[in-house]
Scaffold this motif. Structure first.
Motif, PDB file in Angstrom:
ATOM      1  N   UNK A   1     -72.440 -32.052  21.823  1.00 25.25           N
ATOM      2  CA  UNK A   1     -71.972 -30.751  21.372  1.00 25.25           C
ATOM      3  C   UNK A   1     -72.372 -30.578  19.916  1.00 25.25           C
ATOM      4  N   UNK A   2     -72.916 -29.431  19.565  1.00 19.67           N
ATOM      5  CA  UNK A   2     -73.456 -29.233  18.209  1.00 19.67           C
ATOM      6  C   UNK A   2     -72.389 -29.288  17.128  1.00 19.67           C
ATOM      7  N   UNK A   3     -71.152 -28.940  17.463  1.00 16.13           N
ATOM      8  CA  UNK A   3     -70.087 -28.941  16.469  1.00 16.13           C
ATOM      9  C   UNK A   3     -69.336 -30.269  16.408  1.00 16.13           C
TER      10      UNK A   3
ATOM     11  N   UNK B   1     -70.131 -34.122  33.209  1.00 13.74           N
ATOM     12  CA  UNK B   1     -71.118 -33.706  32.204  1.00 13.74           C
ATOM     13  C   UNK B   1     -71.919 -32.501  32.672  1.00 13.74           C
ATOM     14  N   UNK B   2     -72.242 -32.473  33.961  1.00 14.14           N
ATOM     15  CA  UNK B   2     -72.968 -31.327  34.501  1.00 14.14           C
ATOM     16  C   UNK B   2     -72.135 -30.059  34.399  1.00 14.14           C
ATOM     17  N   UNK B   3     -70.831 -30.174  34.685  1.00 13.88           N
ATOM     18  CA  UNK B   3     -69.974 -28.993  34.598  1.00 13.88           C
ATOM     19  C   UNK B   3     -69.762 -28.557  33.160  1.00 13.88           C
ATOM     20  N   UNK B   4     -69.742 -29.511  32.231  1.00 21.50           N
ATOM     21  CA  UNK B   4     -69.649 -29.142  30.818  1.00 21.50           C
ATOM     22  C   UNK B   4     -70.885 -28.362  30.393  1.00 21.50           C
ATOM     23  N   UNK B   5     -72.034 -28.798  30.872  1.00 21.04           N
ATOM     24  CA  UNK B   5     -73.282 -28.065  30.590  1.00 21.04           C
ATOM     25  C   UNK B   5     -73.240 -26.669  31.209  1.00 21.04           C
ATOM     26  N   UNK B   6     -72.804 -26.585  32.460  1.00 25.07           N
ATOM     27  CA  UNK B   6     -72.752 -25.290  33.147  1.00 25.07           C
ATOM     28  C   UNK B   6     -71.758 -24.341  32.502  1.00 25.07           C
ATOM     29  N   UNK B   7     -70.738 -24.885  31.835  1.00 22.21           N
ATOM     30  CA  UNK B   7     -69.730 -24.031  31.198  1.00 22.21           C
ATOM     31  C   UNK B   7     -70.048 -23.762  29.734  1.00 22.21           C
ATOM     32  N   UNK B   8     -71.259 -24.125  29.299  1.00 22.47           N
ATOM     33  CA  UNK B   8     -71.722 -23.743  27.966  1.00 22.47           C
ATOM     34  C   UNK B   8     -71.257 -24.621  26.828  1.00 22.47           C
ATOM     35  N   UNK B   9     -70.706 -25.789  27.124  1.00 22.97           N
ATOM     36  CA  UNK B   9     -70.153 -26.628  26.055  1.00 22.97           C
ATOM     37  C   UNK B   9     -71.222 -27.436  25.334  1.00 22.97           C
ATOM     38  N   UNK B  10     -72.231 -27.877  26.043  1.00 24.24           N
ATOM     39  CA  UNK B  10     -73.256 -28.694  25.394  1.00 24.24           C
ATOM     40  C   UNK B  10     -74.341 -29.103  26.360  1.00 24.24           C
ATOM     41  N   UNK B  11     -75.154 -30.066  25.950  1.00 25.31           N
ATOM     42  CA  UNK B  11     -76.263 -30.537  26.771  1.00 25.31           C
ATOM     43  C   UNK B  11     -76.138 -32.038  26.976  1.00 25.31           C
ATOM     44  N   UNK B  12     -76.811 -32.542  28.006  1.00 30.15           N
ATOM     45  CA  UNK B  12     -76.793 -33.972  28.290  1.00 30.15           C
ATOM     46  C   UNK B  12     -77.951 -34.613  27.522  1.00 30.15           C
TER      47      UNK B  12
END
Length: 307
Positions: A157-159, A138-149
């Motif tokens: 993810x907004x979409x 989840x941290x890496x998803x946040x760092x890669x711009x996919x979404x927030x925790x």
């Protein structure tokens, strides 16, 4: 266009072709702030009896210890939101477990993606991880711009909401990095915290596993579920989706198109009585390629008896 930008385009296009919902890329580095939060969570005993969460701490916070020479962390989402619903009489099972075990499905896709990278770009070393290694997905998803925790500690993810699997591919290839996602779009909403049957979400983004129904029905190996929590299980026998079901962002969830995630008919239709009448042999046959096999028949019987 630089080589890094060209390679990034190739990778994201192939990820989409393989069926991944989204692909984001971050620079491999130590996650200092996440390390601090993880250490505090562990020190409070919120991991319950999941001793594996305490191991390989250095690897969890720095992917370069997992893949020597790592430069990039590729994060991928795979949608699992179903188009069908369980029968009202069926014991409740988390949606992610309705079809084939996602480990098999995603691992095959990750291997295909890495093979493509090596074929199209050259000698690239990398390893794919699917919820089975010390990686802070989840941290890496946040760092890669996919979404927030979110407050429920799930990636949002907004979409697409949150009904998706996370996978990572760590490699020694320099790529064009996405901007980290720094905005919290939960705002003042506390639906997940308010609706958790066992009040396991003890603070925004923090879950006490000792109270979490997913932990109690899957990870906990004790003979019985703690008596104080048995009457709060709300019909859940494998995992729990409450904090996701009530999340406003999941109004954007769309049914997945992955054939392997087609629901096992018994998951949708067997009643509690029919589940309890299953033999261990029948259970193993029906769910041999399903995540539901994880607690084994003994664990599932315990969960069913707690209803």
């Amino acid at each position: 266009m630089t080589p890094a930008e060209r390679h990034t385009q190739l990778i994201k296009a192939e990820a989409a072709r393989l069926g991944f919902l989204q692909c984001g890329i971050a620079e491999a580095k130590e996650l200092t702030e996440d390390a601090r939060r993880l250490e505090q969570w562990l020190n409070k005993g919120h991991q319950g009896k999941m001793a594996y969460m305490e191991r390989y701490f250095d690897m969890r916070i720095d992917p370069r210890r997992l893949v020597p020479g790592a430069k990039s962390v590729i994060t991928l989402l795979l949608n699992y939101y179903p188009s069908e619903q369980q029968s009202p009489e069926a014991p409740r099972i988390a949606k992610y477990a309705w079809g084939t075990d996602y480990h098999y499905v995603i691992r095959e896709k990750l291997n295909a993606l890495l093979a493509y990278i090596q074929q199209e770009i050259g000698a690239v070393e990398g390893r794919g991880f699917v919820d089975s290694a010390p990686v802070l997905e989840r941290a890496w998803a946040r760092e890669s711009g996919i979404g927030w925790i979110g407050k429920n500690a799930n990636l949002l993810n907004r979409q697409s909401g949150s009904f998706f699997f996370l996978a990572t591919l760590v490699c020694d290839l320099e790529l064009a990095y996405d901007h980290p996602f720094r905005t919290d779009h939960c705002g003042t909403c506390t639906r997940c915290m308010d609706h958790c049957p066992t009040q396991a979400i003890i603070a925004p983004g923090a879950v006490d596993s000792n109270k979490c129904i997913s932990y109690l029905t899957i990870e906990l190996k004790d003979e019985v579920i703690p008596a104080a929590l048995q009457d709060k299980m709300a019909g859940w026998t494998f995992g729990c989706d409450v904090c996701q079901d009530v999340c406003p962002w999941n109004r954007f969830s769309k049914p997945n198109t992955e054939p392997y995630f087609e629901p096992i008919p018994e998951v949708l239709h067997l009643s509690l009585r029919e589940w309890q009448a299953l033999s261990e042999q029948e259970f193993k046959r029906i769910f041999k390629n399903s995540p539901i096999i994880r607690p084994k028949w003994k664990g599932m019987k315990r969960n069913l008896d707690a209803q």
